[in-house]
Design a protein around this motif. Sequence first.
Motif, PDB file in Angstrom:
ATOM      1  N   VAL A  26       0.843  -1.198   0.000  1.00 11.94           N
ATOM      2  CA  VAL A  26       0.000   0.000   0.000  1.00 11.94           C
ATOM      3  C   VAL A  26       0.877   1.246   0.000  1.00 11.94           C
ATOM      4  CG1 VAL A  26      -1.673   1.353   1.346  1.00 11.94           C
ATOM      5  CG2 VAL A  26      -1.931  -1.134   1.159  1.00 11.94           C
ATOM      6  N   THR A  27       0.518   2.216  -0.819  1.00 13.56           N
ATOM      7  CA  THR A  27       1.193   3.517  -0.825  1.00 13.56           C
ATOM      8  C   THR A  27       0.195   4.572  -0.362  1.00 13.56           C
ATOM      9  OG1 THR A  27       2.631   2.875  -2.654  1.00 13.56           O
ATOM     10  CG2 THR A  27       2.396   5.229  -2.224  1.00 13.56           C
ATOM     11  N   VAL A  28       0.634   5.441   0.536  1.00 13.73           N
ATOM     12  CA  VAL A  28      -0.208   6.508   1.068  1.00 13.73           C
ATOM     13  C   VAL A  28       0.271   7.840   0.501  1.00 13.73           C
ATOM     14  CG1 VAL A  28      -0.882   7.784   3.143  1.00 13.73           C
ATOM     15  CG2 VAL A  28      -0.784   5.279   3.180  1.00 13.73           C
ATOM     16  N   ILE A  29      -0.640   8.597  -0.077  1.00 17.19           N
ATOM     17  CA  ILE A  29      -0.320   9.954  -0.530  1.00 17.19           C
ATOM     18  C   ILE A  29      -1.132  10.923   0.315  1.00 17.19           C
ATOM     19  CG2 ILE A  29      -0.405  11.597  -2.442  1.00 17.19           C
ATOM     20  CD1 ILE A  29       0.049   9.332  -4.349  1.00 17.19           C
ATOM     21  N   ALA A  30      -0.437  11.776   1.069  1.00 20.72           N
ATOM     22  CA  ALA A  30      -1.087  12.712   1.985  1.00 20.72           C
ATOM     23  C   ALA A  30      -1.062  14.114   1.382  1.00 20.72           C
ATOM     24  CB  ALA A  30      -0.386  12.693   3.341  1.00 20.72           C
ATOM     25  N   PHE A  31      -2.243  14.701   1.207  1.00 21.19           N
ATOM     26  CA  PHE A  31      -2.371  16.054   0.674  1.00 21.19           C
ATOM     27  C   PHE A  31      -2.559  17.044   1.824  1.00 21.19           C
ATOM     28  CE2 PHE A  31      -3.619  13.404  -2.873  1.00 21.19           C
ATOM     29  CZ  PHE A  31      -3.142  14.080  -3.994  1.00 21.19           C
ATOM     30  N   PHE A  32      -1.816  18.147   1.772  1.00 24.44           N
ATOM     31  CA  PHE A  32      -1.993  19.249   2.716  1.00 24.44           C
ATOM     32  C   PHE A  32      -2.569  20.430   1.929  1.00 24.44           C
ATOM     33  CE2 PHE A  32       0.804  16.458   4.855  1.00 24.44           C
ATOM     34  CZ  PHE A  32       0.729  16.719   6.215  1.00 24.44           C
ATOM     35  N   ILE A  33      -3.847  20.721   2.147  1.00 25.35           N
ATOM     36  CA  ILE A  33      -4.516  21.819   1.433  1.00 25.35           C
ATOM     37  C   ILE A  33      -4.661  22.979   2.423  1.00 25.35           C
ATOM     38  CG2 ILE A  33      -6.452  22.474  -0.028  1.00 25.35           C
ATOM     39  CD1 ILE A  33      -4.940  20.049  -1.062  1.00 25.35           C
ATOM     40  N   MET A  34      -3.645  23.807   2.490  1.00 22.46           N
ATOM     41  CA  MET A  34      -3.645  24.924   3.437  1.00 22.46           C
ATOM     42  C   MET A  34      -3.050  26.151   2.750  1.00 22.46           C
ATOM     43  SD  MET A  34      -2.443  23.127   6.989  1.00 22.46           S
ATOM     44  CE  MET A  34      -3.651  22.389   8.080  1.00 22.46           C
ATOM     45  N   PRO A  35      -3.793  27.246   2.658  1.00 23.51           N
ATOM     46  CA  PRO A  35      -3.305  28.421   1.920  1.00 23.51           C
ATOM     47  C   PRO A  35      -2.140  29.108   2.626  1.00 23.51           C
ATOM     48  CG  PRO A  35      -5.377  28.922   3.022  1.00 23.51           C
ATOM     49  CD  PRO A  35      -5.138  27.457   3.211  1.00 23.51           C
ATOM     50  N   ALA A  36      -1.083  29.361   1.867  1.00 23.40           N
ATOM     51  CA  ALA A  36       0.102  30.057   2.380  1.00 23.40           C
ATOM     52  C   ALA A  36       0.552  31.067   1.327  1.00 23.40           C
ATOM     53  CB  ALA A  36       1.213  29.054   2.691  1.00 23.40           C
ATOM     54  N   ARG A  37       1.570  31.843   1.643  1.00 25.04           N
ATOM     55  CA  ARG A  37       2.038  32.884   0.722  1.00 25.04           C
ATOM     56  C   ARG A  37       2.910  32.260  -0.371  1.00 25.04           C
ATOM     57  NH1 ARG A  37       5.122  37.326   3.562  1.00 25.04           N
ATOM     58  NH2 ARG A  37       4.757  38.414   1.588  1.00 25.04           N
ATOM     59  N   THR A  38       2.467  32.416  -1.607  1.00 23.33           N
ATOM     60  CA  THR A  38       3.203  31.877  -2.759  1.00 23.33           C
ATOM     61  C   THR A  38       3.271  32.952  -3.838  1.00 23.33           C
ATOM     62  OG1 THR A  38       1.221  31.030  -3.857  1.00 23.33           O
ATOM     63  CG2 THR A  38       2.302  29.564  -2.283  1.00 23.33           C
ATOM     64  N   ASN A  39       4.141  32.720  -4.836  1.00 24.91           N
ATOM     65  CA  ASN A  39       4.166  33.667  -5.950  1.00 24.91           C
ATOM     66  C   ASN A  39       3.806  33.025  -7.292  1.00 24.91           C
ATOM     67  OD1 ASN A  39       6.466  32.256  -6.596  1.00 24.91           O
ATOM     68  ND2 ASN A  39       7.898  33.885  -6.025  1.00 24.91           N
ATOM     69  N   ASN A  40       3.784  31.689  -7.352  1.00 23.95           N
ATOM     70  CA  ASN A  40       3.382  31.034  -8.600  1.00 23.95           C
ATOM     71  C   ASN A  40       3.421  29.525  -8.415  1.00 23.95           C
ATOM     72  OD1 ASN A  40       2.580  30.754 -11.269  1.00 23.95           O
ATOM     73  ND2 ASN A  40       3.957  32.365 -11.970  1.00 23.95           N
ATOM     74  N   PHE A  41       2.993  28.815  -9.463  1.00 23.65           N
ATOM     75  CA  PHE A  41       3.110  27.361  -9.450  1.00 23.65           C
ATOM     76  C   PHE A  41       4.574  26.956  -9.554  1.00 23.65           C
ATOM     77  CE2 PHE A  41      -1.199  27.907 -11.306  1.00 23.65           C
ATOM     78  CZ  PHE A  41      -1.914  27.194 -10.347  1.00 23.65           C
ATOM     79  N   ASN A  42       4.884  25.803  -8.983  1.00 20.31           N
ATOM     80  CA  ASN A  42       6.206  25.222  -9.114  1.00 20.31           C
ATOM     81  C   ASN A  42       6.394  24.738 -10.564  1.00 20.31           C
ATOM     82  OD1 ASN A  42       8.296  23.182  -9.091  1.00 20.31           O
ATOM     83  ND2 ASN A  42       8.199  23.270  -6.861  1.00 20.31           N
ATOM     84  N   VAL A  43       7.499  25.115 -11.198  1.00 21.23           N
ATOM     85  CA  VAL A  43       7.740  24.759 -12.607  1.00 21.23           C
ATOM     86  C   VAL A  43       7.775  23.247 -12.778  1.00 21.23           C
ATOM     87  CG1 VAL A  43       9.393  24.884 -14.506  1.00 21.23           C
ATOM     88  CG2 VAL A  43       8.951  26.905 -13.112  1.00 21.23           C
ATOM     89  N   GLU A  44       8.428  22.562 -11.850  1.00 18.62           N
ATOM     90  CA  GLU A  44       8.544  21.106 -11.944  1.00 18.62           C
ATOM     91  C   GLU A  44       7.167  20.439 -11.858  1.00 18.62           C
ATOM     92  OE1 GLU A  44      10.574  17.613 -12.585  1.00 18.62           O
ATOM     93  OE2 GLU A  44      11.345  19.666 -12.672  1.00 18.62           O
ATOM     94  N   THR A  45       6.273  21.014 -11.042  1.00 12.61           N
ATOM     95  CA  THR A  45       4.921  20.462 -10.922  1.00 12.61           C
ATOM     96  C   THR A  45       4.129  20.657 -12.207  1.00 12.61           C
ATOM     97  OG1 THR A  45       4.984  21.054  -8.573  1.00 12.61           O
ATOM     98  CG2 THR A  45       2.870  20.444  -9.476  1.00 12.61           C
ATOM     99  N   LEU A  46       4.219  21.850 -12.775  1.00 10.77           N
ATOM    100  CA  LEU A  46       3.531  22.105 -14.042  1.00 10.77           C
ATOM    101  C   LEU A  46       4.088  21.223 -15.154  1.00 10.77           C
ATOM    102  CD1 LEU A  46       3.156  26.000 -14.046  1.00 10.77           C
ATOM    103  CD2 LEU A  46       1.313  24.323 -13.952  1.00 10.77           C
ATOM    104  N   LYS A  47       5.409  21.039 -15.137  1.00  7.56           N
ATOM    105  CA  LYS A  47       6.038  20.192 -16.146  1.00  7.56           C
ATOM    106  C   LYS A  47       5.500  18.762 -16.056  1.00  7.56           C
ATOM    107  CE  LYS A  47      10.510  18.350 -17.632  1.00  7.56           C
ATOM    108  NZ  LYS A  47      11.949  18.233 -17.315  1.00  7.56           N
ATOM    109  N   GLY A  48       5.285  18.289 -14.839  1.00  4.88           N
ATOM    110  CA  GLY A  48       4.768  16.935 -14.651  1.00  4.88           C
ATOM    111  C   GLY A  48       3.418  16.742 -15.317  1.00  4.88           C
ATOM    112  N   GLN A  49       2.526  17.738 -15.152  1.00  2.58           N
ATOM    113  CA  GLN A  49       1.208  17.624 -15.779  1.00  2.58           C
ATOM    114  C   GLN A  49       1.310  17.718 -17.305  1.00  2.58           C
ATOM    115  OE1 GLN A  49      -1.309  16.649 -13.843  1.00  2.58           O
ATOM    116  NE2 GLN A  49       0.249  16.741 -12.229  1.00  2.58           N
TER     117      GLN A  49
END
Length: 712
Positions: free
Chosen positions: A360-383
């Motif tokens: 079994v693999t567990v993927i834990a999402f943390f959905i909590m608003p914090a101060r950011t300036n943009n999407f992570n390039v590596e994350t966008l590249k993945g999609q």
Amino acid sequence: MPLARSLSVTSLSGLEEWDEEFDLEDAVLFEIAWEVANKVGGIYTVIQTKARLTAEEWGENYFLVGPYVESNVRTQVELIEPTNPTLRRTIDKMNASGCKVYFGRWLIEGSPYVVLIDVAFTAWSLDRWKAELWDLCDIGVPWFDREANDAVLFGFLTAWLLGEFAAQSEEPPHIVAHFHEWLAGLGLVLCRHRQLPIATIFTTHATLLGRYLCAGNVDFYNNLAEFNVDKEAGDRQIYHRYCLERAAAHCAHVFTTVSQITAIEAEHLLKRKPDIVTPNGLNVKKFQAVHEFQNLHAQSKNRIQEFVRGHFYGNLDFNLDKCLFLFIAGRYEFSNKGADIFLEALARLNYLLRVNHSDVTVIAFFIMPARTNNFNVETLKGQAVRKQLWDTAQTVKERFGKKLYESLLVGQLPDVSKILDKEDFTIMKRAIFATQRQCQPPICTHNMLEDSSDPILNCVRRIGLFNSSADRVKIIFHPEFLSSTSPLLPMDYEEFVRGCHLGVFPSYYEPWGYTPAECTVMGIPSVSTNLSGFGCFMEEHIADPSAYGIYILDRRYRGVDESCNQLTSFLFQFCKQSRRQRIIQRNRTERLSDLLDWRYLGRYYIAARHMALAKAFPETYLYEPHDPTSTTGFRYPRPASVPPSPALSRHSSPHHSEAEDNEEDERYDEDLEAEKDRVNIRQPHTLGFKNKAPAAPAASGTSNGAAATEKN
């Protein structure tokens, strides 16, 4: 007046309709809050979801009062002429005296009437009203506290509105004014000081001082009786706010709060024990088909899996069919919301899964608003890589299909070795080459402005969960609220929750907790604590909460390390469940939605209003005292069949099946399961109210009627 709603066959019986005993024809209800048609926090959800039930109870005599905010009015309110002649005269008189008061319908379910007051338009009176507040109550409001200044303006204007309404009434009215939170509390204090003929209720959804103390990492619950409340409020520069809140709590005819744990807090910090606990509910949508919500879970889970495929491209060495999605969501309060203990439990869970060689693999999402300036390039590249791979696969599939079609058309079986030519292999090799990755999948989906000091990221660095191939627990930190228009994870919050397997909310300070409640009505199991209002409510109403997918973490009587071990145990046992057991558990969790429906919980607000009427107008309304803070309704028994975890398996449990848990001897009848769970459910506790009965003989007759009601 009962709500018209369809019940699924999985609903548990026992929540019978509660007949209204009070004659409300000449009574008027004003509900005053800063969050009427003005979303700021959770109180907006309370008022919005409760409006339909209250509007059906009070009809044309129910009015919500809030601030006029132009941007909100354009999208949420239809401005109309007042329908009530008394209210029309009241608004005209105030507008002629230099105010701006608007009337309309709030475009939500129930379409309640709203009275919106433009506080900025009367800001010229602020200094005069502050001086009056000082003379009356010895409460001074500093000039720099804009929120408190708004509270002063709003308080004086609502008191003016209610006083004018009483004065314009042709007959002596029976007015109930329900004030929510300290921002509206000053209006209540002024109503009592001016001796207006109004029954007042004050509801605190969380004490001001409690929030500030817990934000400072104080050992809150063990020292509740020891705090010097005046000093603590002064040290945090909120003494004037605290005084407004405490004054409202003491002046109200009826003081309520949202949970038992907050009632204890209010008794120590505000120095008044709540008269009744009014839990928060939801408008529950019941499904006609038994497994419709299960189908929605499967659809949403597939969309989350697509995101995971892109996020972990190049490192997708785990089976998505054996992957569990956990999440925590809410305001970014690292300790108060329990993100600290959740991360520590995930590290321990990772160790247990590895040493037990779990698949079994567990993927834990943390959905909590914090101060950011943009999407992570590596994350966008993945999609982008994921989409490119999909397009490549579709191209090859079309070429393959065309050749297969042409071969079959001439009556020949295709030569599989020739059906894919060199060009096809070249396309696929290029696609595979594009998925190669030189780094590990990112933890955070965005570029953080304060990366080095962010609590979640620092904790991840300490526990060493970096989404490596060896880890059975992966972490994704999404520091923005979800949106269906996001290019990264295009899902709204409700859809995302439906696709997850478990919500984890190990909060230290949570007066109620809408997030686990929303999970419950969507059939998603959740972890809560006995320091949250939701957790206390479920412990009180359910004999064995974990059997229904409600895991209650003990943070009140255990230390942090013990609580962390308990949470790890919950998560590990959940990971050991078979797919069939998770389906059965989700069915059970969804059944509890009746408990959280305003159709049931709205009766406690009805109780508070009747109590206030009886106290303010004792010659007209009668009231029988009862246990003041009891929310005791019916109590669900422990299910008679399938246990929540393999650790407690008995003969009647579904055994783990090697063939995808689909063996013929594991028949599961949902109707039979629901019928077993209905056994031994006792009826809801009937609150002791009396009908309108000014004369003594009538009072005697009413008593007999109430006794009959209690028998039912």
